[in-house]
Scaffold this motif. Sequence first.
Motif, PDB file in Angstrom:
ATOM      1  N   ASP A   1       0.957   6.949  -6.803  1.00 15.71           N
ATOM      2  CA  ASP A   1      -0.045   8.019  -6.843  1.00 15.71           C
ATOM      3  C   ASP A   1       0.609   9.385  -6.654  1.00 15.71           C
ATOM      4  OD1 ASP A   1      -2.030   6.148  -7.209  1.00 15.71           O
ATOM      5  OD2 ASP A   1      -2.627   6.089  -5.087  1.00 15.71           O
ATOM      6  N   GLU A   2       1.619   9.438  -5.784  1.00 16.19           N
ATOM      7  CA  GLU A   2       2.330  10.697  -5.547  1.00 16.19           C
ATOM      8  C   GLU A   2       3.053  11.155  -6.818  1.00 16.19           C
ATOM      9  OE1 GLU A   2       5.889  12.548  -2.704  1.00 16.19           O
ATOM     10  OE2 GLU A   2       5.082  10.540  -2.284  1.00 16.19           O
ATOM     11  N   TYR A   3       3.662  10.211  -7.534  1.00 15.88           N
ATOM     12  CA  TYR A   3       4.296  10.553  -8.812  1.00 15.88           C
ATOM     13  C   TYR A   3       3.273  11.171  -9.764  1.00 15.88           C
ATOM     14  CZ  TYR A   3       8.986   8.399  -8.473  1.00 15.88           C
ATOM     15  OH  TYR A   3      10.296   8.118  -8.165  1.00 15.88           O
TER      16      TYR A   3
ATOM     17  N   ALA B   1       9.518  11.844 -13.945  1.00 11.95           N
ATOM     18  CA  ALA B   1       8.929  10.798 -14.778  1.00 11.95           C
ATOM     19  C   ALA B   1       9.907   9.655 -15.009  1.00 11.95           C
ATOM     20  CB  ALA B   1       8.476  11.388 -16.112  1.00 11.95           C
ATOM     21  N   LYS B   2      11.187   9.984 -15.184  1.00  7.15           N
ATOM     22  CA  LYS B   2      12.210   8.941 -15.365  1.00  7.15           C
ATOM     23  C   LYS B   2      12.300   8.045 -14.136  1.00  7.15           C
ATOM     24  CE  LYS B   2      15.436  11.117 -18.643  1.00  7.15           C
ATOM     25  NZ  LYS B   2      16.773  11.739 -18.784  1.00  7.15           N
ATOM     26  N   GLU B   3      12.257   8.666 -12.947  1.00  9.86           N
ATOM     27  CA  GLU B   3      12.338   7.873 -11.717  1.00  9.86           C
ATOM     28  C   GLU B   3      11.087   7.001 -11.549  1.00  9.86           C
ATOM     29  OE1 GLU B   3      14.888   7.396 -10.066  1.00  9.86           O
ATOM     30  OE2 GLU B   3      16.179   9.057 -10.662  1.00  9.86           O
ATOM     31  N   ALA B   4       9.933   7.517 -11.964  1.00 11.22           N
ATOM     32  CA  ALA B   4       8.705   6.713 -11.905  1.00 11.22           C
ATOM     33  C   ALA B   4       8.808   5.517 -12.849  1.00 11.22           C
ATOM     34  CB  ALA B   4       7.500   7.582 -12.274  1.00 11.22           C
TER      35      ALA B   4
ATOM     36  N   ARG C   1      -3.819  16.295 -20.590  1.00 11.08           N
ATOM     37  CA  ARG C   1      -4.863  15.472 -21.196  1.00 11.08           C
ATOM     38  C   ARG C   1      -4.566  13.975 -21.136  1.00 11.08           C
ATOM     39  NH1 ARG C   1      -5.347  19.839 -24.922  1.00 11.08           N
ATOM     40  NH2 ARG C   1      -3.764  18.898 -26.267  1.00 11.08           N
ATOM     41  N   ILE C   2      -3.268  13.623 -21.164  1.00 11.19           N
ATOM     42  CA  ILE C   2      -2.951  12.188 -21.226  1.00 11.19           C
ATOM     43  C   ILE C   2      -2.798  11.538 -19.848  1.00 11.19           C
ATOM     44  CG2 ILE C   2      -1.739  12.566 -23.410  1.00 11.19           C
ATOM     45  CD1 ILE C   2       0.856  11.799 -21.790  1.00 11.19           C
ATOM     46  N   ILE C   3      -2.620  12.358 -18.782  1.00  7.96           N
ATOM     47  CA  ILE C   3      -2.369  11.771 -17.453  1.00  7.96           C
ATOM     48  C   ILE C   3      -3.680  11.326 -16.822  1.00  7.96           C
ATOM     49  CG2 ILE C   3      -1.425  12.108 -15.142  1.00  7.96           C
ATOM     50  CD1 ILE C   3       0.514  14.121 -16.241  1.00  7.96           C
ATOM     51  N   THR C   4      -3.817  10.014 -16.668  1.00  8.08           N
ATOM     52  CA  THR C   4      -4.959   9.395 -15.982  1.00  8.08           C
ATOM     53  C   THR C   4      -4.399   8.392 -14.977  1.00  8.08           C
ATOM     54  OG1 THR C   4      -5.197   7.479 -17.448  1.00  8.08           O
ATOM     55  CG2 THR C   4      -6.232   9.553 -18.161  1.00  8.08           C
TER      56      THR C   4
ATOM     57  N   GLU D   1       0.824  -1.208   0.000  1.00 14.69           N
ATOM     58  CA  GLU D   1       0.000   0.000   0.000  1.00 14.69           C
ATOM     59  C   GLU D   1       0.861   1.262   0.000  1.00 14.69           C
ATOM     60  OE1 GLU D   1       0.945  -1.056   4.183  1.00 14.69           O
ATOM     61  OE2 GLU D   1       0.206  -2.194   2.448  1.00 14.69           O
ATOM     62  N   LYS D   2       2.036   1.207   0.620  1.00  6.96           N
ATOM     63  CA  LYS D   2       2.948   2.360   0.605  1.00  6.96           C
ATOM     64  C   LYS D   2       3.542   2.558  -0.778  1.00  6.96           C
ATOM     65  CE  LYS D   2       4.223   2.059   5.515  1.00  6.96           C
ATOM     66  NZ  LYS D   2       5.336   1.894   6.483  1.00  6.96           N
TER      67      LYS D   2
END
Length: 436
Positions: free
Chosen positions: A268-270, A347-350, A288-291, A261-262
């Motif tokens: 979600d934080e990213y 974004a790279k780290e995500a 527009r693309i971030i969902t 869950e963490k």
Amino acid sequence: VFFTPKSLVKMIVNIIEPERGILLDPACGSGGMFIQSGDFVNAMGMNANCAMTFYGQEKVEYNAKLCLMNMAVHGLTGVIKSGDEANSFYHDAHNLNGCCDYVMANPPFNVDKVKSETCENAGRLPFGMPGINKSKEVGNANYLWISYFYSYLNEKGRAGFVMASSATDSQGKDKNIRERLVRTGHVDAMISVGNNFFYTKSLPCSLWFFDKGKADTIKDKVLFIDARNYYTVIDRTLNEWSDWQLKNMNAIVWLYRGEPEKYTALLDEYRRYLMHLAAELKADEICRIITPTTAFSDILSAFKEFETGQKQQAKFDMEHVVRQDKKKRQAFWDERLADISAGITGAKEAVWLYEKFGDGVYADVLGLCKVATISEIEEKGWSLTPGAYVGVAPVEDDGVDFEERMAEIHRELLSLQAESNDLMDTISKNMKEMGL
């Protein structure tokens, strides 16, 4: 004596997760462990001074004064002892053996000439004494520190500390102590840290973590992370972990501990961060693309494409701006492009994290992390060196044909040599015409 880099302190605090109780640093220096722990507790919505009791020992009195001042500036109180009575080799100055909920420290590495009899009489050595020389001295005190940190913990206590890399694999009596330590099942995680994390030294080190309250599912396991190739370069002599990199490594520990869950909360934080940044930049094409289901790799591509367009726009703008507005306009573009770069980095780290662990299932990653059993550690001669377990990551094929590229380089070299010869001939001719 040696200031502990903030990213190392943050990593220790993030992994042992201090919440309430007694925290001891028996080599507290200027108090960085206390400050970061206080920030961690306050960030959870509690008052650090109410939830935690901070105890420190620091032999150098000047450093102890710095510690008290540092804590006061950050609104913390603690009991710090200094001078000879605070020499941790010979004194448990606060009588905290077996009482601590948390122990954190960056002790001096490889200390020698520790008086063995005085040290032994002071206790806190559950696994016995390290090697003693003819002068009845401990020639290397690393395993004194390691034993103390373990001994100070109560039945559910956690410890995190910095240690010389050599201690994970040292032999002789150190190896015997390490075996007994591993057999307790309380070694939680080991992290290898690369060069250039310290401000005055370039040496690598390791982060050790103990947990006497480990879940039964991982009681006979140890998490190894080799982070020597995972960092952010600050300059030629200094590396550190960014906040996202700290969170990513913390996420590996969460999954190992069975806390998906963490991990999900971090994903979600990213997304929230990247969405907020895109909105701040008025980058509608990214928004527009971030969902909740958009792949991080797609978000990264969108940020890169946006950056390319913005750089072109910035170049055009700066070529046509009037002179008196040039400085102001340049500052605008510098800040804007820096924000876009921060989005690309996030974004790279995500992508780095999600590609390895997907929706939240721990898996060993070659060259990065490995969960090893006590029997596997025994097979490795009781080594606690992460590199001995995680292996080496495969080298990615860059798609370049070696022979073809070498032929291209050779042709380029011949062309440059011919151009150089022509230039030399022209220079010689001009010099002759000048009578030189």
